[in-house]
Write a protein that holds these residues in place. Structure first.
Motif, PDB file in Angstrom:
ATOM      1  N   THR A 134      -8.033   8.658  -4.445  1.00 40.58           N
ATOM      2  CA  THR A 134      -6.683   9.245  -4.494  1.00 40.58           C
ATOM      3  C   THR A 134      -5.618   8.161  -4.733  1.00 40.58           C
ATOM      4  O   THR A 134      -4.424   8.420  -4.579  1.00 40.58           O
ATOM      5  CB  THR A 134      -6.352  10.053  -3.215  1.00 40.58           C
ATOM      6  N   ILE A 135      -6.073   6.985  -5.128  1.00 35.36           N
ATOM      7  CA  ILE A 135      -5.161   5.884  -5.465  1.00 35.36           C
ATOM      8  C   ILE A 135      -4.341   6.196  -6.735  1.00 35.36           C
ATOM      9  O   ILE A 135      -3.342   5.525  -7.028  1.00 35.36           O
ATOM     10  CB  ILE A 135      -5.972   4.569  -5.656  1.00 35.36           C
ATOM     11  N   ALA A 136      -4.732   7.247  -7.475  1.00 43.72           N
ATOM     12  CA  ALA A 136      -4.144   7.514  -8.811  1.00 43.72           C
ATOM     13  C   ALA A 136      -2.611   7.435  -8.890  1.00 43.72           C
ATOM     14  O   ALA A 136      -2.093   6.771  -9.805  1.00 43.72           O
ATOM     15  CB  ALA A 136      -4.637   8.852  -9.343  1.00 43.72           C
ATOM     16  N   HIS A 191      -3.636  -7.281 -11.466  1.00 42.56           N
ATOM     17  CA  HIS A 191      -4.872  -6.665 -11.976  1.00 42.56           C
ATOM     18  C   HIS A 191      -5.049  -5.245 -11.445  1.00 42.56           C
ATOM     19  O   HIS A 191      -4.224  -4.758 -10.657  1.00 42.56           O
ATOM     20  CB  HIS A 191      -6.063  -7.559 -11.630  1.00 42.56           C
ATOM     21  N   HIS A 192      -6.149  -4.617 -11.827  1.00 36.11           N
ATOM     22  CA  HIS A 192      -6.302  -3.166 -11.681  1.00 36.11           C
ATOM     23  C   HIS A 192      -7.010  -2.686 -10.413  1.00 36.11           C
ATOM     24  O   HIS A 192      -7.204  -1.486 -10.244  1.00 36.11           O
ATOM     25  CB  HIS A 192      -7.064  -2.627 -12.897  1.00 36.11           C
ATOM     26  N   ILE A 193      -7.421  -3.612  -9.545  1.00 37.35           N
ATOM     27  CA  ILE A 193      -8.078  -3.156  -8.314  1.00 37.35           C
ATOM     28  C   ILE A 193      -7.020  -3.152  -7.209  1.00 37.35           C
ATOM     29  O   ILE A 193      -6.552  -4.203  -6.779  1.00 37.35           O
ATOM     30  CB  ILE A 193      -9.297  -4.032  -7.962  1.00 37.35           C
ATOM     31  N   ILE A 194      -6.650  -1.947  -6.819  1.00 35.18           N
ATOM     32  CA  ILE A 194      -5.453  -1.775  -5.988  1.00 35.18           C
ATOM     33  C   ILE A 194      -5.831  -1.587  -4.521  1.00 35.18           C
ATOM     34  O   ILE A 194      -6.729  -0.801  -4.193  1.00 35.18           O
ATOM     35  CB  ILE A 194      -4.643  -0.537  -6.479  1.00 35.18           C
ATOM     36  N   ASP A 195      -5.119  -2.302  -3.663  1.00 34.94           N
ATOM     37  CA  ASP A 195      -5.321  -2.144  -2.230  1.00 34.94           C
ATOM     38  C   ASP A 195      -4.546  -0.907  -1.766  1.00 34.94           C
ATOM     39  O   ASP A 195      -3.311  -0.889  -1.818  1.00 34.94           O
ATOM     40  CB  ASP A 195      -4.815  -3.403  -1.508  1.00 34.94           C
TER      41      ASP A 195
HETATM   42  P1  AMP Z   1     -13.918  -1.056 -10.928  1.00 37.83           P
HETATM   43  O1  AMP Z   1     -13.782  -1.701 -12.257  1.00 37.83           O
HETATM   44  O2  AMP Z   1     -15.169  -0.265 -10.759  1.00 37.83           O
HETATM   45  O3  AMP Z   1     -13.686  -1.972  -9.778  1.00 37.83           O
HETATM   46  O4  AMP Z   1     -12.796   0.069 -10.838  1.00 37.83           O
HETATM   47  C1  AMP Z   1     -11.455  -0.239 -10.989  1.00 37.83           C
HETATM   48  C2  AMP Z   1     -10.771   1.041 -11.395  1.00 37.83           C
HETATM   49  O5  AMP Z   1     -10.849   1.967 -10.293  1.00 37.83           O
HETATM   50  C3  AMP Z   1      -9.297   0.839 -11.677  1.00 37.83           C
HETATM   51  O6  AMP Z   1      -9.057   0.610 -13.040  1.00 37.83           O
HETATM   52  C4  AMP Z   1      -8.702   2.151 -11.186  1.00 37.83           C
HETATM   53  O7  AMP Z   1      -8.887   3.139 -12.180  1.00 37.83           O
HETATM   54  C5  AMP Z   1      -9.591   2.512 -10.011  1.00 37.83           C
HETATM   55  N1  AMP Z   1      -9.180   1.894  -8.716  1.00 37.83           N
HETATM   56  C6  AMP Z   1      -8.292   0.888  -8.505  1.00 37.83           C
HETATM   57  N2  AMP Z   1      -8.223   0.593  -7.195  1.00 37.83           N
HETATM   58  C7  AMP Z   1      -9.090   1.426  -6.564  1.00 37.83           C
HETATM   59  C8  AMP Z   1      -9.460   1.607  -5.200  1.00 37.83           C
HETATM   60  N3  AMP Z   1      -8.934   0.874  -4.220  1.00 37.83           N
HETATM   61  N4  AMP Z   1     -10.368   2.559  -4.920  1.00 37.83           N
HETATM   62  C9  AMP Z   1     -10.927   3.326  -5.895  1.00 37.83           C
HETATM   63  N5  AMP Z   1     -10.616   3.203  -7.194  1.00 37.83           N
HETATM   64  C10 AMP Z   1      -9.715   2.259  -7.534  1.00 37.83           C
END
Ligand code: AMP
Ligand code: MG
Length: 319
Positions: A117-119, A261-265
């Protein structure tokens, strides 16, 4: 899995061809196909000749999952969930139910670090724009209340999803590639394929015996983050199973001297701040490894290793 897991020193190789090379497979009979799916390069290799039809069927399964999970297609299952009102029951596919169920379990185990639900927050980060600017703290705060896996309810029997708030949105970017890789392998095996490698943008699954190695094991390269030559930082040797990498080099932008970057806390809506640039997880099932890899990146080394131990999987941080 543990006893078969070994990490080798630095090797310099390029792409899947090289991966096949150091697996001793360069000249091994095979059928190989590459497609662009999930915004990335996806390759399926099986070690038999003339399997084009089967490999195409495996890609069809993966493409189906891509369609169902596509955030940007209004017709997709994910968009129908995202556009639904609070309390509305949305009928979805079995694939989506399975992903949501697994995501829920990892969300609980990771104490919220993995959260689909981070969307609403992840969409504030415009990685695909030409000159992206980070969102302001106020912009993040205005979205953060919408995040929380407990606001989404699954009915596995009826295959429906219900949101508590209309504003809740899901993003399966952290699990869908891994899930699709598993389904592709299932499809290949069900059609009698005995060994192969499925590589969906860093979600790698090897199955069967490596036909070119004496010990039948597979050697999987872990990409060195930000390497312009596609160098590998290390190589893991496995009997079979999944090696999944989450890294900040996959989607990022630089702004005023800082990298985002794209991994969100989910705690603060910011890219997770860690001293490492990628984490790889080695275990059974690439959907699960995909969730765990993302969660470990958010949690960092100490808590991430503890999570990996709980699942009985190996983690490898890079650099
Ligand atoms: P990954 O490359 O498998 O680590 O996934 C990163 C992607 O997951 C991002 O580009 C987002 O679309 C989504 N995302 C980002 N942060 C989270 C999170 N904390 N939990 C779940 N999905 C995430
Ligand atoms: Mg992931």
């Amino acid at each position: 899995m543990k006893k078969f897991f070994r990490v080798f020193g630095v090797l310099i190789c390029l792409g899947l061809v090289a991966a096949l090379g150091y697996n001793g497979l360069k000249n091994t009979a095979r059928t190989e196909k590459t497609e662009f799916l999930f915004d990335t390069v996806c390759t399926i290799t099986v070690f038999e000749r003339n399997c084009e039809k089967i490999v195409t069927e495996a890609f069809d399964e993966a493409a189906q999952i891509f369609d169902e999970a596509n955030f940007f297609d209004d017709e997709s299952d994910v968009s129908r969930i995202n556009n639904a009102e609070a309390g509305e029951r949305v009928a979805v596919s079995e694939n989506i139910i399975e992903m949501l169920d697994m995501a829920k379990m990892v969300n609980e185990k990771s104490k919220g670090a993995f959260d689909i639900t981070i969307a609403p927050v992840s969409m504030l980060w415009k990685f695909d724009e030409e000159s992206p600017v980070p969102p302001t703290e106020d912009e993040i705060l205005a979205e953060l209340w919408k995040v929380g896996r407990d606001k989404l309810h699954l009915d596995k029997e009826q295959m429906t999803v219900l949101k508590e708030f209309s504003e809740t949105r899901i993003d399966l970017g952290g699990i869908a590639k891994g899930y699709a890789a598993d389904k592709a392998v299932e499809c290949l095996k069900s059609r009698g394929v005995e060994s192969g490698i499925v590589d969906f943008g860093g979600n790698i699954v090897a199955f069967g015996e490596n036909p070119a190695s004496k010990n039948h094991k597979w050697r999987i390269g872990i990409q060195k983050p930000f390497s312009p030559t596609g160098e590998y930082a290390s190589v893991v040797e496995i009997d079979g199973g999944a090696v999944v990498t989450s890294g900040i080099y996959q989607r990022f932008f630089d702004y005023q001297g800082r990298r985002y970057h794209h991994i969100i806390d989910p705690e603060n809506g910011m890219p997770a701040a860690q001293e490492f640039e990628s984490v790889s997880v080695v275990g059974e099932g690439s959907a699960l490894m995909d969730c765990i890899a993302t969660a470990v990146y958010v949690l960092g080394k100490t808590h991430g290793e503890a999570l990996a131990r709980e699942f009985g999987v190996e983690v490898l941080f890079c650099p």
